[in-house]
Motif scaffolding. Structure first.
Motif, short mmCIF file in Angstrom:
data_model
loop_
_atom_site.label_atom_id
_atom_site.label_comp_id
_atom_site.label_asym_id
_atom_site.label_seq_id
_atom_site.Cartn_x
_atom_site.Cartn_y
_atom_site.Cartn_z
N GLU A 45 -31.70 73.05 -59.68
CA GLU A 45 -32.11 73.36 -58.32
C GLU A 45 -30.94 73.85 -57.46
N LYS A 46 -31.22 74.83 -56.65
CA LYS A 46 -30.22 75.38 -55.74
C LYS A 46 -29.79 74.31 -54.73
N GLY A 47 -28.51 74.33 -54.39
CA GLY A 47 -28.00 73.44 -53.35
C GLY A 47 -27.83 72.00 -53.76
N GLY A 48 -28.10 71.68 -55.02
CA GLY A 48 -28.00 70.29 -55.47
C GLY A 48 -26.92 70.09 -56.51
N TYR A 49 -26.99 68.95 -57.17
CA TYR A 49 -26.07 68.61 -58.25
C TYR A 49 -26.89 68.49 -59.53
N ALA A 50 -26.27 68.78 -60.66
CA ALA A 50 -27.00 68.73 -61.93
C ALA A 50 -26.06 68.31 -63.05
N THR A 51 -26.65 67.69 -64.04
CA THR A 51 -25.93 67.40 -65.28
C THR A 51 -26.46 68.37 -66.33
N ILE A 52 -25.59 69.23 -66.82
CA ILE A 52 -25.97 70.24 -67.80
C ILE A 52 -25.22 69.98 -69.11
N ASN A 53 -25.71 70.56 -70.17
CA ASN A 53 -25.07 70.41 -71.48
C ASN A 53 -24.81 71.79 -72.07
N PHE A 54 -23.62 71.99 -72.58
CA PHE A 54 -23.34 73.20 -73.33
C PHE A 54 -23.61 72.89 -74.81
N LYS A 55 -24.66 73.53 -75.33
CA LYS A 55 -25.06 73.31 -76.71
C LYS A 55 -24.35 74.32 -77.61
N SER A 80 -17.24 70.37 -57.51
CA SER A 80 -17.28 69.14 -58.30
C SER A 80 -17.70 69.46 -59.74
N VAL A 81 -16.80 69.23 -60.68
CA VAL A 81 -17.08 69.44 -62.10
C VAL A 81 -16.48 68.27 -62.88
N MET A 82 -17.34 67.47 -63.52
CA MET A 82 -16.87 66.29 -64.24
C MET A 82 -17.46 66.26 -65.65
N PRO A 83 -16.62 66.36 -66.68
CA PRO A 83 -17.13 66.28 -68.06
C PRO A 83 -17.42 64.84 -68.47
N GLN A 84 -18.49 64.66 -69.20
CA GLN A 84 -18.80 63.33 -69.76
C GLN A 84 -18.03 63.18 -71.07
N PRO A 85 -17.40 62.03 -71.31
CA PRO A 85 -16.65 61.84 -72.55
C PRO A 85 -17.53 62.07 -73.78
N PRO A 134 -21.78 67.46 -72.30
CA PRO A 134 -22.36 67.25 -70.96
C PRO A 134 -21.34 67.47 -69.85
N LEU A 135 -21.85 67.99 -68.74
CA LEU A 135 -21.01 68.31 -67.59
C LEU A 135 -21.80 68.10 -66.31
#
Length: 249
Positions: A45-55, A80-85, A134-135
């Motif tokens: 969604e525009k204007g929000g935050y999301a958790t995405i995954n690079f497959k 804001s960009v934070m990778p999940q371990p 995940p990011l």
């Protein structure tokens, strides 16, 4: 003993060829299409935050993927960009000075992440496997319909696949398309996409813990069709051999 008619004999002689052609055709249709480095889920969604995954799928038969570099869009920086371990992988976030500061939570930010690099640290993506990275990203822009990420996939044999080609509307998909995140209108408070992404990240985390991902349904279908094709070819050849022996007798 009755003799086989001429048309029947011709049909019998052709059966092995027909079986072989059928097997080859099925195998050709069953061959899985090459997978690409992609963003999962494909929209947020525009204007929000999301958790995405690079497959990241491994497309080589004799080499493993040991590095992934993802360049973030410079024209729409993400503060804001934070990778999940990810077990077996080390993540590094590179930041760049912004030509034009952006505002976030009432504060002006003059630098933002520009690249994420995942390097194998005991892990790898072997042949026939894929890995998800995940990011958490935000705040997503509101004035565009998509974000394009350019990715470099490095194998342990030094091959580098550059997933950087932009897809053009109405044209065929390029050989190495860049991962794309579609942006849709916000449905509420702007966190709905993040919740959906979090569910995807949880699934990815489970796969990461095991070290390998499950095969896609399309791969299973391809294997089944391939097996059927081989069986058809074997039956055709066997029938032809038996028919030949009968004619000789």
């Amino acid at each position: 003993m009755s003799r086989t008619t001429a048309p029947s004999r011709r049909l019998v002689r052709r059966l092995p060829l027909i079986g072989g052609v059928a097997a080859g055709s099925v195998l050709l249709l069953a061959a899985p299409a090459f997978a690409h480095v992609s963003v999962q889920p494909g929209q947020a969604e525009k204007g929000g935050y999301a958790t995405i995954n690079f497959k990241v799928p491994n497309e080589q038969d004799a080499a493993s993927t040991v590095k992934l570099e993802v360049t973030l869009p410079a024209d729409h920086p993400l503060a804001s960009v934070m990778p999940q371990p990810v077990p077996g992988w080390k993540a590094e976030v590179t930041k760049t000075k912004l030509a034009k500061p952006i505002e976030m939570h009432g504060k002006k930010i003059d630098e933002a992440p520009s690249k994420i690099t995942w390097t194998a640290d005991g892990g790898k993506i072997g042949p026939g496997e894929f890995q998800q990275f995940p990011l958490s990203v935000g705040k997503l822009p509101e004035d565009v319909d998509q974000l394009v990420f350019k990715a470099l996939q490095t194998y342990d044999n030094k091959d580098v696949v550059r997933w950087i080609e932009p897809a053009k509307e109405g044209a065929e998909e390029p050989e190495h398309p860049a991962p794309v995140l579609k942006l849709v209108a916000a449905s509420g408070d702007g966190h709905g996409a993040g919740a959906a992404g979090a569910a995807g990240a949880k699934s990815a985390s489970t796969q990461n813990a095991s070290g390998t991902g499950s095969s896609d349904n399309s791969d299973t279908t391809a294997r089944v069709l391939g097996a059927i094709g081989i069986l058809v070819g074997i039956v055709g050849v066997a029938f032809g051999v038996l028919a030949g022996r009968r004619r000789s007798a």
